[in-house]
Design a protein around this motif. Structure first.
Motif, short mmCIF file in Angstrom:
data_model
loop_
_atom_site.label_atom_id
_atom_site.label_comp_id
_atom_site.label_asym_id
_atom_site.label_seq_id
_atom_site.Cartn_x
_atom_site.Cartn_y
_atom_site.Cartn_z
N ALA A 43 0.82 -1.21 0.00
CA ALA A 43 0.00 0.00 0.00
C ALA A 43 0.85 1.26 0.00
O ALA A 43 1.82 1.37 0.74
N ASN A 44 0.50 2.19 -0.88
CA ASN A 44 1.09 3.52 -0.97
C ASN A 44 2.54 3.57 -1.42
O ASN A 44 3.19 4.60 -1.28
N ILE A 45 3.07 2.48 -1.97
CA ILE A 45 4.46 2.44 -2.43
C ILE A 45 4.51 1.83 -3.83
O ILE A 45 3.83 0.85 -4.12
N VAL A 46 5.32 2.43 -4.70
CA VAL A 46 5.61 1.87 -6.02
C VAL A 46 7.13 1.87 -6.16
O VAL A 46 7.79 2.84 -5.81
N GLY A 47 7.68 0.77 -6.65
CA GLY A 47 9.12 0.67 -6.83
C GLY A 47 9.50 0.63 -8.29
O GLY A 47 8.70 0.26 -9.15
N VAL A 48 10.74 1.00 -8.58
CA VAL A 48 11.31 0.90 -9.92
C VAL A 48 12.69 0.27 -9.78
O VAL A 48 13.44 0.62 -8.87
N ARG A 49 12.98 -0.68 -10.66
CA ARG A 49 14.31 -1.27 -10.67
C ARG A 49 14.69 -1.62 -12.11
O ARG A 49 13.90 -1.49 -13.03
N ASP A 50 15.91 -2.09 -12.26
CA ASP A 50 16.46 -2.41 -13.57
C ASP A 50 16.49 -3.93 -13.72
O ASP A 50 17.11 -4.62 -12.92
N SER A 51 15.83 -4.44 -14.76
CA SER A 51 15.78 -5.89 -14.95
C SER A 51 17.16 -6.50 -15.18
O SER A 51 17.38 -7.67 -14.87
N LYS A 52 18.09 -5.72 -15.71
CA LYS A 52 19.45 -6.22 -15.95
C LYS A 52 20.33 -6.12 -14.71
O LYS A 52 21.44 -6.63 -14.70
N ALA A 53 19.85 -5.43 -13.69
CA ALA A 53 20.62 -5.26 -12.45
C ALA A 53 19.71 -5.48 -11.24
O ALA A 53 19.53 -4.60 -10.41
N PRO A 54 19.10 -6.66 -11.13
CA PRO A 54 18.12 -6.89 -10.06
C PRO A 54 18.70 -6.86 -8.65
O PRO A 54 17.96 -6.71 -7.68
N ASP A 55 20.02 -6.97 -8.54
CA ASP A 55 20.64 -6.93 -7.21
C ASP A 55 20.88 -5.50 -6.73
O ASP A 55 21.19 -5.29 -5.56
N MET A 56 20.73 -4.54 -7.63
CA MET A 56 20.88 -3.14 -7.22
C MET A 56 19.64 -2.72 -6.44
O MET A 56 18.56 -3.28 -6.62
N PRO A 57 19.77 -1.71 -5.59
CA PRO A 57 18.59 -1.24 -4.86
C PRO A 57 17.53 -0.71 -5.82
O PRO A 57 17.85 -0.20 -6.90
N ALA A 58 16.29 -0.83 -5.42
CA ALA A 58 15.18 -0.27 -6.19
C ALA A 58 14.97 1.17 -5.73
O ALA A 58 15.33 1.54 -4.62
N ILE A 59 14.38 1.97 -6.60
CA ILE A 59 13.95 3.31 -6.22
C ILE A 59 12.49 3.20 -5.83
O ILE A 59 11.68 2.66 -6.59
N MET A 60 12.17 3.68 -4.64
CA MET A 60 10.80 3.60 -4.14
C MET A 60 10.14 4.98 -4.17
O MET A 60 10.77 5.99 -3.86
N PHE A 61 8.87 4.98 -4.56
CA PHE A 61 8.07 6.20 -4.64
C PHE A 61 6.85 6.06 -3.74
O PHE A 61 6.27 4.97 -3.65
N SER A 62 6.42 7.15 -3.13
CA SER A 62 5.07 7.16 -2.56
C SER A 62 4.12 7.17 -3.76
O SER A 62 4.52 7.55 -4.87
N VAL A 63 2.88 6.77 -3.57
CA VAL A 63 1.93 6.76 -4.68
C VAL A 63 1.74 8.18 -5.23
O VAL A 63 1.66 8.37 -6.45
N ALA A 64 1.73 9.19 -4.36
CA ALA A 64 1.57 10.58 -4.83
C ALA A 64 2.75 11.00 -5.69
O ALA A 64 2.58 11.60 -6.76
#
Length: 149
Positions: free
Chosen positions: A32-53
């Motif tokens: 709830a209230n979180i969306v993440g973005v990551r790189d499929s070629k670098a799945p071990d790297m940290p994801a960038i997380m966004f609030s829904v807003a």
């Protein structure tokens, strides 16, 4: 300060315009209230997380991007992109009330894009083809914030 979920707690998807998930921007939902973005070629790297807003504002900015005339730049090597020195890049991002929500983009050589989350110091890099597939998915409303909650 926002506490973000572990990336493995999200369900990751890609744009229907990508090449089947091997080279793409991945979007994570399921918390709830979180969306993440990551790189499929670098799945071990940290994801960038966004609030829904913040995600909604980010999508609005991405929707405004052009996907040029459908021409995708020549293939790029991800190793080369991650080796680029980004210290002289011009970073753009919406001013956020909460600094933890700020995500910036920089245009790299050959149409590639970098995403940076200054609060967590996470930077992801996408080839031109990956970014265009993501932009087309955003323009087709595949990643709307309402679907992320």
């Amino acid at each position: 300060m926002i506490t973000y979920p572990a990336p493995e707690s999200l369900v990751w998807t890609t744009s229907s315009f990508s090449d089947g998930g091997a080279n793409c921007v991945m979007v994570g939902r399921g918390v709830a209230n979180i969306v993440g973005v990551r790189d499929s070629k670098a799945p071990d790297m940290p994801a960038i997380m966004f609030s829904v807003a913040a995600w909604s504002r980010f999508l609005d900015a991405v929707k405004a991007e052009t996907t040029d005339d459908g021409v995708i730049a020549s293939p790029q090597d991800k190793t080369d992109l991650y080796a680029l020195d980004l210290s002289d890049m011009t970073w753009r991002g919406a001013l956020e009330t909460n600094p933890a929500d700020r995500v910036e983009t920089a245009h790299l050589p050959a149409g590639a894009i970098a995403l940076r989350h200054p609060a967590t110091k996470t930077t992801l890099r996408y080839t031109h083809a990956e970014w265009i597939a993501f932009v087309r998915g955003v323009q087709a409303r595949e990643f709307e914030a309402s679907a992320a909650a």
